[in-house]
Write a protein that holds these residues in place. Structure first.
Motif, mmCIF file in Angstrom:
data_model
loop_
_atom_site.group_PDB
_atom_site.id
_atom_site.type_symbol
_atom_site.label_atom_id
_atom_site.label_comp_id
_atom_site.label_asym_id
_atom_site.label_seq_id
_atom_site.Cartn_x
_atom_site.Cartn_y
_atom_site.Cartn_z
ATOM 1 N N HIS A 30 59.796 123.526 -13.148
ATOM 2 C CA HIS A 30 61.172 123.413 -12.655
ATOM 3 C C HIS A 30 61.828 124.778 -12.451
ATOM 4 O O HIS A 30 62.588 124.969 -11.513
ATOM 5 C CB HIS A 30 61.995 122.559 -13.628
ATOM 6 C CG HIS A 30 63.364 122.224 -13.155
ATOM 7 N ND1 HIS A 30 63.584 121.332 -12.130
ATOM 8 C CD2 HIS A 30 64.575 122.653 -13.557
ATOM 9 C CE1 HIS A 30 64.888 121.237 -11.917
ATOM 10 N NE2 HIS A 30 65.512 122.023 -12.778
ATOM 11 N N GLY A 31 61.505 125.729 -13.320
ATOM 12 C CA GLY A 31 62.127 127.048 -13.250
ATOM 13 C C GLY A 31 61.500 127.993 -12.239
ATOM 14 O O GLY A 31 62.014 129.084 -12.024
ATOM 15 N N GLY A 32 60.392 127.600 -11.626
ATOM 16 C CA GLY A 32 59.745 128.456 -10.643
ATOM 17 C C GLY A 32 58.241 128.511 -10.857
ATOM 18 O O GLY A 32 57.697 127.890 -11.773
ATOM 19 N N ALA A 33 57.585 129.277 -9.999
ATOM 20 C CA ALA A 33 56.129 129.382 -10.006
ATOM 21 C C ALA A 33 55.622 129.965 -11.321
ATOM 22 O O ALA A 33 56.247 130.845 -11.909
ATOM 23 C CB ALA A 33 55.662 130.239 -8.839
ATOM 24 N N LEU A 34 54.477 129.435 -11.764
ATOM 25 C CA LEU A 34 53.842 129.912 -12.991
ATOM 26 C C LEU A 34 52.344 130.081 -12.767
ATOM 27 O O LEU A 34 51.729 129.308 -12.023
ATOM 28 C CB LEU A 34 54.046 128.915 -14.133
ATOM 29 C CG LEU A 34 55.455 128.693 -14.647
ATOM 30 C CD1 LEU A 34 55.473 127.530 -15.636
ATOM 31 C CD2 LEU A 34 55.993 129.953 -15.303
ATOM 32 N N ARG A 35 51.777 131.060 -13.435
ATOM 33 C CA ARG A 35 50.328 131.205 -13.459
ATOM 34 C C ARG A 35 49.770 130.165 -14.428
ATOM 35 O O ARG A 35 50.492 129.614 -15.258
ATOM 36 C CB ARG A 35 49.960 132.620 -13.873
ATOM 37 C CG ARG A 35 50.401 133.641 -12.820
ATOM 38 C CD ARG A 35 50.052 135.025 -13.210
ATOM 39 N NE ARG A 35 48.589 135.200 -13.105
ATOM 40 C CZ ARG A 35 47.999 136.374 -13.177
ATOM 41 N NH1 ARG A 35 48.693 137.475 -13.361
ATOM 42 N NH2 ARG A 35 46.687 136.466 -13.074
ATOM 43 N N PHE A 36 48.462 129.925 -14.328
ATOM 44 C CA PHE A 36 47.825 128.881 -15.119
ATOM 45 C C PHE A 36 48.075 129.074 -16.621
ATOM 46 O O PHE A 36 48.443 128.135 -17.320
ATOM 47 C CB PHE A 36 46.316 128.841 -14.832
ATOM 48 C CG PHE A 36 45.614 127.713 -15.524
ATOM 49 C CD1 PHE A 36 45.561 126.451 -14.952
ATOM 50 C CD2 PHE A 36 45.018 127.902 -16.758
ATOM 51 C CE1 PHE A 36 44.925 125.399 -15.597
ATOM 52 C CE2 PHE A 36 44.383 126.859 -17.411
ATOM 53 C CZ PHE A 36 44.334 125.616 -16.824
ATOM 54 N N GLY A 37 47.873 130.277 -17.121
ATOM 55 C CA GLY A 37 48.064 130.546 -18.547
ATOM 56 C C GLY A 37 49.487 130.319 -18.999
ATOM 57 O O GLY A 37 49.733 129.780 -20.087
ATOM 58 N N GLU A 38 50.447 130.720 -18.167
ATOM 59 C CA GLU A 38 51.868 130.499 -18.493
ATOM 60 C C GLU A 38 52.164 129.011 -18.560
ATOM 61 O O GLU A 38 52.856 128.532 -19.463
ATOM 62 C CB GLU A 38 52.765 131.148 -17.435
ATOM 63 C CG GLU A 38 52.671 132.651 -17.359
ATOM 64 C CD GLU A 38 53.384 133.215 -16.135
ATOM 65 O OE1 GLU A 38 54.065 134.253 -16.301
ATOM 66 O OE2 GLU A 38 53.275 132.644 -15.026
ATOM 67 N N LEU A 39 51.631 128.282 -17.594
ATOM 68 C CA LEU A 39 51.842 126.832 -17.538
ATOM 69 C C LEU A 39 51.208 126.155 -18.749
ATOM 70 O O LEU A 39 51.811 125.275 -19.374
ATOM 71 C CB LEU A 39 51.256 126.291 -16.231
ATOM 72 C CG LEU A 39 51.542 124.860 -15.871
ATOM 73 C CD1 LEU A 39 53.028 124.543 -15.908
ATOM 74 C CD2 LEU A 39 50.977 124.556 -14.493
ATOM 75 N N SER A 40 50.029 126.594 -19.117
ATOM 76 C CA SER A 40 49.341 126.044 -20.277
ATOM 77 C C SER A 40 50.157 126.250 -21.556
ATOM 78 O O SER A 40 50.226 125.355 -22.402
ATOM 79 C CB SER A 40 47.971 126.713 -20.408
ATOM 80 O OG SER A 40 47.267 126.205 -21.494
ATOM 81 N N ARG A 41 50.787 127.396 -21.700
ATOM 82 C CA ARG A 41 51.613 127.659 -22.883
ATOM 83 C C ARG A 41 52.889 126.822 -22.878
ATOM 84 O O ARG A 41 53.369 126.397 -23.929
ATOM 85 C CB ARG A 41 51.957 129.146 -22.971
ATOM 86 C CG ARG A 41 50.783 129.996 -23.441
ATOM 87 C CD ARG A 41 51.181 131.442 -23.683
ATOM 88 N NE ARG A 41 51.533 132.168 -22.478
ATOM 89 C CZ ARG A 41 50.670 132.735 -21.628
ATOM 90 N NH1 ARG A 41 49.378 132.636 -21.862
ATOM 91 N NH2 ARG A 41 51.087 133.387 -20.576
ATOM 92 N N ILE A 46 48.287 120.407 -24.235
ATOM 93 C CA ILE A 46 47.383 119.993 -23.163
ATOM 94 C C ILE A 46 46.140 120.880 -23.176
ATOM 95 O O ILE A 46 46.238 122.089 -23.366
ATOM 96 C CB ILE A 46 48.084 120.018 -21.780
ATOM 97 C CG1 ILE A 46 47.239 119.310 -20.713
ATOM 98 C CG2 ILE A 46 48.435 121.436 -21.367
ATOM 99 C CD1 ILE A 46 47.966 119.052 -19.416
ATOM 100 N N SER A 47 44.985 120.275 -22.983
ATOM 101 C CA SER A 47 43.747 121.049 -22.912
ATOM 102 C C SER A 47 43.630 121.683 -21.525
ATOM 103 O O SER A 47 44.251 121.219 -20.555
ATOM 104 C CB SER A 47 42.531 120.161 -23.179
ATOM 105 O OG SER A 47 42.321 119.272 -22.087
#
Length: 111
Positions: A30-41, A46-47
């Motif tokens: 919702h706050g904007g684009a994220l890299r995979f690692g950021e999204l995972s954190r 989530i695995s």
């Protein structure tokens, strides 16, 4: 690929956002684009395998955009599409309801 048919709008919406993780991924983006690692954190618990699977499904529904930057090291960012933003907007009242009733829900016995 077989065309999906739905009995009502809620049936279609639940098909797109069903499961535990998709709404949480939508909210994290919702706050904007994220890299995979950021999204995972941001999506706690989530695995990596499940996150990849859910992102692929959401991309196939047109909710999430995957941007690959060809650089070293490789960089991939995920962001919401217009359709993803509109679904997030529709989920806000559900999140508000959950916040309002969280203590009651937490106190309920689990089946």
């Amino acid at each position: 690929m077989k065309k999906r048919t739905y009995s009502c709008g809620l049936d279609a919406a639940v098909d797109v956002v069903g499961g535990k993780w998709k709404a949480l991924i939508l909210w994290a983006l919702h706050g904007g684009a994220l890299r995979f690692g950021e999204l995972s954190r941001k999506v706690s618990g989530i695995s990596e395998k499940m996150l990849i699977q859910q992102l692929r499904e959401m991309e196939s529904y047109g909710l999430v955009h995957r941007e690959v930057y060809h650089q070293v090291p490789p960089k991939v960012e995920y962001s919401l599409t217009e359709l993803g933003h509109s679904l997030n907007t529709a989920l806000i009242p559900l999140g508000d309801w959950g916040e309002l009733h969280m203590e009651t829900i937490e106190a309920l016995p689990r089946p």
